[in-house]
Motif scaffolding. Structure first.
Motif, mmCIF file in Angstrom:
data_model
loop_
_atom_site.group_PDB
_atom_site.id
_atom_site.type_symbol
_atom_site.label_atom_id
_atom_site.label_comp_id
_atom_site.label_asym_id
_atom_site.label_seq_id
_atom_site.Cartn_x
_atom_site.Cartn_y
_atom_site.Cartn_z
ATOM 1 N N GLU A 85 0.757 -1.325 0.074
ATOM 2 C CA GLU A 85 0.007 -0.122 -0.138
ATOM 3 C C GLU A 85 1.026 1.276 -0.036
ATOM 4 O O GLU A 85 2.069 1.346 0.391
ATOM 5 C CB GLU A 85 -0.846 0.040 1.017
ATOM 6 C CG GLU A 85 -0.149 0.023 2.476
ATOM 7 C CD GLU A 85 -1.211 0.549 3.698
ATOM 8 O OE1 GLU A 85 -2.257 1.153 3.617
ATOM 9 O OE2 GLU A 85 -0.822 -0.023 4.776
ATOM 10 N N ALA A 86 0.297 2.368 -0.533
ATOM 11 C CA ALA A 86 0.969 3.665 -0.511
ATOM 12 C C ALA A 86 1.133 4.351 0.931
ATOM 13 O O ALA A 86 0.468 5.061 1.341
ATOM 14 C CB ALA A 86 0.416 4.516 -1.246
ATOM 15 N N TYR A 87 1.847 3.645 1.788
ATOM 16 C CA TYR A 87 2.071 4.071 3.277
ATOM 17 C C TYR A 87 3.579 3.890 3.618
ATOM 18 O O TYR A 87 4.432 3.075 3.280
ATOM 19 C CB TYR A 87 1.343 3.196 4.362
ATOM 20 C CG TYR A 87 1.282 3.724 5.667
ATOM 21 C CD1 TYR A 87 0.554 4.814 6.164
ATOM 22 C CD2 TYR A 87 2.317 3.242 6.688
ATOM 23 C CE1 TYR A 87 0.434 5.154 7.157
ATOM 24 C CE2 TYR A 87 2.440 3.859 7.828
ATOM 25 C CZ TYR A 87 1.316 4.862 8.180
ATOM 26 O OH TYR A 87 1.259 5.405 9.459
ATOM 27 N N VAL A 93 10.386 6.581 6.517
ATOM 28 C CA VAL A 93 10.175 7.277 7.634
ATOM 29 C C VAL A 93 11.713 7.885 8.219
ATOM 30 O O VAL A 93 12.097 8.900 8.468
ATOM 31 C CB VAL A 93 9.549 6.837 8.962
ATOM 32 C CG1 VAL A 93 9.534 7.744 10.085
ATOM 33 C CG2 VAL A 93 8.022 6.560 8.588
ATOM 34 N N SER A 94 12.593 6.872 8.235
ATOM 35 C CA SER A 94 13.906 7.229 8.797
ATOM 36 C C SER A 94 14.739 8.135 7.702
ATOM 37 O O SER A 94 15.614 8.928 8.200
ATOM 38 C CB SER A 94 14.659 6.048 9.105
ATOM 39 O OG SER A 94 15.241 5.328 7.778
ATOM 40 N N VAL A 125 7.379 10.791 12.967
ATOM 41 C CA VAL A 125 5.915 10.692 13.221
ATOM 42 C C VAL A 125 5.111 10.991 11.806
ATOM 43 O O VAL A 125 5.438 12.130 11.204
ATOM 44 C CB VAL A 125 5.298 11.868 14.181
ATOM 45 C CG1 VAL A 125 3.654 11.812 14.239
ATOM 46 C CG2 VAL A 125 5.824 11.752 15.593
ATOM 47 N N VAL A 126 4.388 10.078 11.328
ATOM 48 C CA VAL A 126 3.816 9.942 10.069
ATOM 49 C C VAL A 126 2.247 10.466 10.260
ATOM 50 O O VAL A 126 1.418 10.066 11.125
ATOM 51 C CB VAL A 126 3.803 8.805 9.571
ATOM 52 C CG1 VAL A 126 3.058 8.596 8.114
ATOM 53 C CG2 VAL A 126 5.171 8.305 9.275
ATOM 54 N N THR A 127 1.958 11.364 9.679
ATOM 55 C CA THR A 127 0.488 12.000 9.506
ATOM 56 C C THR A 127 -0.110 12.006 8.059
ATOM 57 O O THR A 127 0.392 12.861 7.400
ATOM 58 C CB THR A 127 0.419 13.577 10.165
ATOM 59 O OG1 THR A 127 1.423 13.555 11.554
ATOM 60 C CG2 THR A 127 -0.798 14.028 10.522
#
Length: 137
Positions: A85-87, A93-94, A125-127
């Motif tokens: 998925e597109a996440y 994140v790193s 932090v992913v939003t």
């Protein structure tokens, strides 16, 4: 919220589909402090991998210098995921080092579906944020 022109959205999706099964990557530059993605810049995935991307260091240096000369910043940093998925992954994140950027992911796992999502990634932090596609004219 990410507001993005239809033409730039289409270019990002086309690049992701064209590079499949490898991940595609690039940026959309805009005037510093504007939060307006205006100039699409397709970049090379130096890893040429279906599971990882990395900007070519010389190309990145050239693109970032060009943005500096034009008074721009990377408003959108995009890449594709080819089988998931597109996440953002833990690796994504790193490596997220532009706190003002919208991090766009496009999943190419289903050739008949466009999965285009945008995130802010600050201090790990992913939003997720809404995406508004703006039609020209």
């Amino acid at each position: 919220m990410l507001r993005i022109d239809r033409s730039i959205y289409d270019q990002i999706v086309a690049h992701a589909r064209r590079d499949h099964p490898d991940e595609a990557c690039g940026i959309v530059a805009g005037p510093e402090g504007s939060d307006r993605p205006e100039r699409f810049v397709e970049m090379i995935n130096a890893e040429r991998s279906p599971t990882f991307y990395r900007f070519d260091s010389l190309e990145q240096l050239r693109v970032w210098r060009e943005m500096d000369e034009r008074g721009e910043e990377p408003v959108v940093i995009y890449h594709s995921h080819t089988a998931t998925e597109a996440y953002p992954s833990r690796t994504d994140v790193s490596y997220a080092s532009e706190p003002n950027a919208h991090y766009v992911l496009v999943s190419t796992r289903d050739p008949d579906t466009v999965e285009f999502r945008s995130y802010r990634i600050v201090d790990g932090v992913v939003t997720e944020e809404p995406v508004e596609i703006v039609e020209q004219g």
